[in-house]
Design a protein around this motif. Structure first.
Motif, short mmCIF file in Angstrom:
data_model
loop_
_atom_site.label_atom_id
_atom_site.label_comp_id
_atom_site.label_asym_id
_atom_site.label_seq_id
_atom_site.Cartn_x
_atom_site.Cartn_y
_atom_site.Cartn_z
N ARG A 197 39.08 38.32 49.72
CA ARG A 197 40.00 38.55 48.56
C ARG A 197 41.39 38.07 48.93
O ARG A 197 42.14 37.81 47.85
CB ARG A 197 39.85 40.15 48.44
N THR A 215 41.59 34.23 48.83
CA THR A 215 41.50 33.83 47.24
C THR A 215 42.66 34.20 46.41
O THR A 215 42.82 33.99 45.21
CB THR A 215 40.14 33.98 46.70
N MET A 264 43.29 37.48 45.72
CA MET A 264 43.13 38.43 44.80
C MET A 264 43.71 39.75 45.41
O MET A 264 44.04 40.68 44.66
CB MET A 264 41.58 38.82 44.66
N ALA A 265 44.18 39.73 46.68
CA ALA A 265 44.64 40.74 47.37
C ALA A 265 45.92 39.96 48.36
O ALA A 265 45.93 39.02 48.50
CB ALA A 265 43.81 41.69 48.09
N ARG A 266 46.90 41.04 48.53
CA ARG A 266 47.98 40.75 49.33
C ARG A 266 47.75 41.34 50.77
O ARG A 266 47.35 42.38 50.90
CB ARG A 266 49.32 40.98 48.72
N ASN A 311 47.93 28.46 43.53
CA ASN A 311 47.11 27.46 42.60
C ASN A 311 46.58 26.28 43.54
O ASN A 311 45.69 25.64 43.38
CB ASN A 311 47.82 27.10 41.54
N ARG A 349 43.72 27.21 45.44
CA ARG A 349 42.39 27.41 44.43
C ARG A 349 42.01 26.11 44.06
O ARG A 349 40.68 26.21 43.80
CB ARG A 349 43.00 28.36 43.36
N TYR A 395 34.75 29.52 45.06
CA TYR A 395 34.53 31.10 45.52
C TYR A 395 33.45 31.67 44.74
O TYR A 395 33.55 31.68 43.65
CB TYR A 395 35.86 31.70 45.30
N LEU A 409 38.86 24.80 33.66
CA LEU A 409 39.67 25.47 34.35
C LEU A 409 40.10 24.76 35.65
O LEU A 409 41.69 24.92 35.93
CB LEU A 409 39.32 26.84 34.90
N GLU A 467 38.09 43.08 31.83
CA GLU A 467 37.90 41.79 32.60
C GLU A 467 38.02 42.33 34.13
O GLU A 467 37.40 41.84 35.03
CB GLU A 467 38.96 40.76 32.43
N GLN A 485 37.91 38.35 38.24
CA GLN A 485 38.11 38.01 39.85
C GLN A 485 37.41 36.70 39.88
O GLN A 485 38.00 35.71 40.81
CB GLN A 485 37.24 38.78 40.69
N LEU A 515 39.85 34.01 38.00
CA LEU A 515 41.40 34.02 38.65
C LEU A 515 41.11 33.42 40.04
O LEU A 515 42.19 33.20 40.73
CB LEU A 515 41.91 35.27 38.54
N ALA A 516 40.00 33.23 40.57
CA ALA A 516 39.97 32.56 41.84
C ALA A 516 40.07 30.81 41.79
O ALA A 516 40.13 30.25 42.65
CB ALA A 516 38.70 32.83 42.57
N VAL A 545 44.19 29.36 37.82
CA VAL A 545 44.73 29.74 36.60
C VAL A 545 45.69 30.81 36.77
O VAL A 545 45.63 31.63 37.66
CB VAL A 545 43.49 30.29 35.89
N SER A 546 46.73 30.66 35.92
CA SER A 546 47.61 31.99 36.34
C SER A 546 47.23 33.15 35.25
O SER A 546 46.69 32.93 34.44
CB SER A 546 49.13 31.48 35.65
N ARG A 547 47.50 34.36 36.12
CA ARG A 547 47.38 35.61 35.50
C ARG A 547 48.03 35.77 34.10
O ARG A 547 47.41 36.25 33.33
CB ARG A 547 47.68 36.72 36.36
N MET A 556 46.08 34.40 31.55
CA MET A 556 45.10 35.09 31.02
C MET A 556 45.67 36.08 29.81
O MET A 556 45.05 36.34 28.93
CB MET A 556 44.32 35.76 32.20
N GLY A 600 50.02 40.69 37.21
CA GLY A 600 50.24 40.09 38.50
C GLY A 600 50.33 40.75 39.81
O GLY A 600 50.25 40.40 40.77
N ARG A 601 50.59 42.12 39.57
CA ARG A 601 51.18 43.06 40.67
C ARG A 601 49.69 43.81 40.98
O ARG A 601 49.78 44.27 42.13
CB ARG A 601 51.89 43.98 40.31
N LYS A 602 48.63 43.74 40.26
CA LYS A 602 47.42 44.32 40.46
C LYS A 602 46.62 43.50 41.46
O LYS A 602 46.32 42.41 41.27
CB LYS A 602 46.68 44.65 39.12
N GLU A 603 45.91 43.99 42.33
CA GLU A 603 44.86 43.40 43.29
C GLU A 603 43.65 43.77 42.23
O GLU A 603 43.31 44.43 41.94
CB GLU A 603 44.78 44.13 44.71
N LEU A 604 42.70 42.41 42.67
CA LEU A 604 41.51 42.58 42.06
C LEU A 604 40.42 42.73 43.00
O LEU A 604 40.36 42.26 44.15
CB LEU A 604 41.27 40.99 41.33
#
Lengths: 307, 256
Positions: free
Chosen positions: A48, A51, A53-55, A73, A76, A81, A104, B96, B103, B106-107, B110-112, B115, B252-256
């Protein structure tokens, strides 16, 4: 050889849980890399972060030299993934989803037409008009691999792609991964040891958020501390088993017919003592050979438990 | 905002293929057709239900007018349709995230923000088409039953309703992104809506904020000429775009 993934001191903390604890990892470009660990070891968290999805809480991760936190980007665009539980828009068909994914990535239309056809074929979904919402787990997983390949990625990241699949589904997905060898780098997380042995050339073993070993499969097996020794006699294997069980250099013995398979603590001592022991018991030795440790043996040694 | 066009295309296709096509448009169109008919029948229904005529009591209920038809539509659109808009929008981002579809999308590069923008634009587009069709039907049925008076006023009232709907869509999108829960976003959106309704009791608030959009339509149809709508429209539109921006920041601040 250049590096596909470079992870340095990667740490991720969720409240009181350290999901990743200073992970260091190098994934060479072109490898089929197994990221092995028991459930909860931190594999999905690492993927994650890779990719975007997490920091990370601390440390850094780079994909083809791009920092995954700041150049999301750029990263990606180069990556395909598949998450552990892939979810799609249920109203789309497999072909529509692949076209959506391709657009995309900005794949040109002519290239996309060709790629969608070949990927549907590869995933065994050609001609399937059913909507994705009605797909079986195996079909979703195969579509997941196909959508991850739509941009012809330099790096394919797959999170537990074979878990929860039946044997045929597993075989299909592993065949798809094996077919990619030499064409793209595959970074593949799993807790299934046989899958790693079957398709990967390099492996990192993760436990409690730490990489406990990274090497080629062959190297890891060669380093296995305990060696299995197979001793076969013409007859009287029961006597041999009893005698072996009392030796200090034997950890455990299992008899199967006239063969006794032992896990040995001290290989050198065993090689010196076994012929003498067989002779003292007046038994005829048929064969004595080392057995290569399995990945599971090594995994249990390193992680301290089975999976 | 990389990927906006593709995501917008996906949103519109989803609208055409799922329940989204029927909920808010269905409610608005139903009110568009039924409001003039209900306005016409209401006096007769009230007379027949009073039961006082037998006791010699005569209640005079004036016959329904064009204004009654438009007031009926505006009342229904302002209440039930706007709550439906909030509920239908609540899952846009939270859904979503919870389903996992975000998830995998956005992998990709594509920017959040794209979306979130696609969600806002598609919902605004859907509601615009729905309210246009519904108000045309309302005007048509009203013309058949009553007359063609008050058409410019009615068009203005529909415009004010649309600005308020845009604001509430953006507000709900923000809650959907920030709270990450369909029910939480719907609840927060409805709570803010009722707070705005209470806020419309204060003239200053009514004059300068989107709250003024709530009661302005009724007053315009009833012939009030100095209804303050400029600031409510400006702050409503500005608020809608600002809330979409905030939704993008929250997502943007949320983790997926």
């Amino acid at each position: 050889m250049s590096t596909a993934i470079e992870i340095d001191g990667l740490t991720k903390v969720y409240k009181d849980v350290r999901a990743l604890d200073g992970v260091d990892l190098i994934v060479p470009e072109g490898s089929v890399f197994g990221f092995l660990g028991p459930n909860g070891a931190g594999k999905t968290t690492a993927l994650r972060i890779l990719t975007g999805m997490a920091r990370p809480t601390e440390g850094s991760a780079r994909v083809f030299g791009h920092d995954v936190v700041h150049a999301t980007n750029d990263v990606r665009s180069l990556v395909g993934y598949l998450p552990d539980v892939p979810a799609y828009y249920p109203w789309m068909t497999a072909e529509e989803y692949l076209r959506f994914a391709g657009r995309l990535f900005g794949v040109p239309r002519e290239v996309l037409d060709e790629r969608v056809t070949s990927l549907l074929d590869m995933a065994g979904l050609a001609g399937v008009k059913q909507r994705v919402g009605g797909f079986s787990r195996g079909m979703k997983q195969r579509l997941g691999v196909a959508q991850a390949l739509i941009n012809a990625p330099r790096l394919l990241m797959l999170d537990e792609p074979t878990s929860a699949l039946d044997p045929m589904g597993r075989k299909d997905v592993l065949d798809m991964i094996a077919a990619l060898r030499g064409r793209t780098t595959v970074f593949f997380s799993t807790h299934i040891l046989t899958d790693v042995e079957r398709v990967c050339d390099t492996v990192a073993i993760l436990d409690h958020g730490r990489v406990v070993r990274q090497a080629s499969i062959g190297e890891i097996k060669r380093e296995g501390h305990a060696t299995r020794l197979l001793i076969e006699v013409e007859e009287g294997a029961e006597l041999l088993e009893q005698a072996l069980a009392g030796q200090a250099w034997v950890r455990e013995c299992v008899r199967n017919g006239q063969a006794v398979r032992c896990v040995i603590e001290d290989v050198a001592a065993a090689r010196r003592a076994v012929p003498a022991l067989v002779a003292r018991l007046d038994l005829a030795l048929v064969r004595m050979m080392d057995e290569e440790p399995t990945l599971e043996d090594v995994f249990v040694q390193l992680v301290g438990r089975g999976v | 905002m990389r990927g906006l066009g593709v995501l917008l295309g996906k949103e519109f296709t989803e609208i055409l293929r799922t329940w989204r096509l029927f909920v808010v448009p269905g409610i608005l169109i139903f009110f568009g057709i039924s409001s003039p008919i209900l306005a016409e029948l209401t006096p007769q229904l009230l007379s027949s239900m009073s039961g006082l005529a037998d006791q010699g009591v005569v209640i005079e209920i004036p016959p329904a007018t064009t204004a009654d038809a438009y007031l009926q539509f505006n009342k229904n659109a302002m209440q039930i349709a706007l709550i439906a808009v909030i509920i239908a929008t609540a899952g846009a981002i939270a859904g979503e995230r919870s389903s996992g579809t975000a998830q995998i999308v956005l992998a990709k590069p594509v920017s959040r923000t794209a979306m979130v923008a696609a969600k806002a634009l598609s919902n605004w587009g859907l509601i615009l088409v729905a309210v246009a069709v519904a108000s045309l039907l309302c005007a048509g049925v009203t013309a058949l039953i009553f007359d063609t008076d008050l058409l410019p006023e009615f068009a203005g009232v529909v415009g004010l309703w649309y600005v308020l709907a845009m604001f509430l869509v953006a507000l709900t999108l923000f809650f959907s992104a920030a709270l990450g829960s369909n029910a939480g976003a719907a609840g927060a959106g409805i709570a803010v809506y009722f707070t705005l309704t209470i806020g419309s009791l204060w003239e200053t608030v009514r004059e300068f904020t989107p709250v003024g959009l709530l009661g302005a339509g009724d007053r315009i149809i009833m012939g009030t000429t100095d209804v303050p709508v400029v600031w409510p429209v400006i702050t409503g539109l500005a608020g809608a775009f600002a809330l979409v921006g905030l939704a993008a920041v929250a997502f943007g601040r949320k983790e997926l």
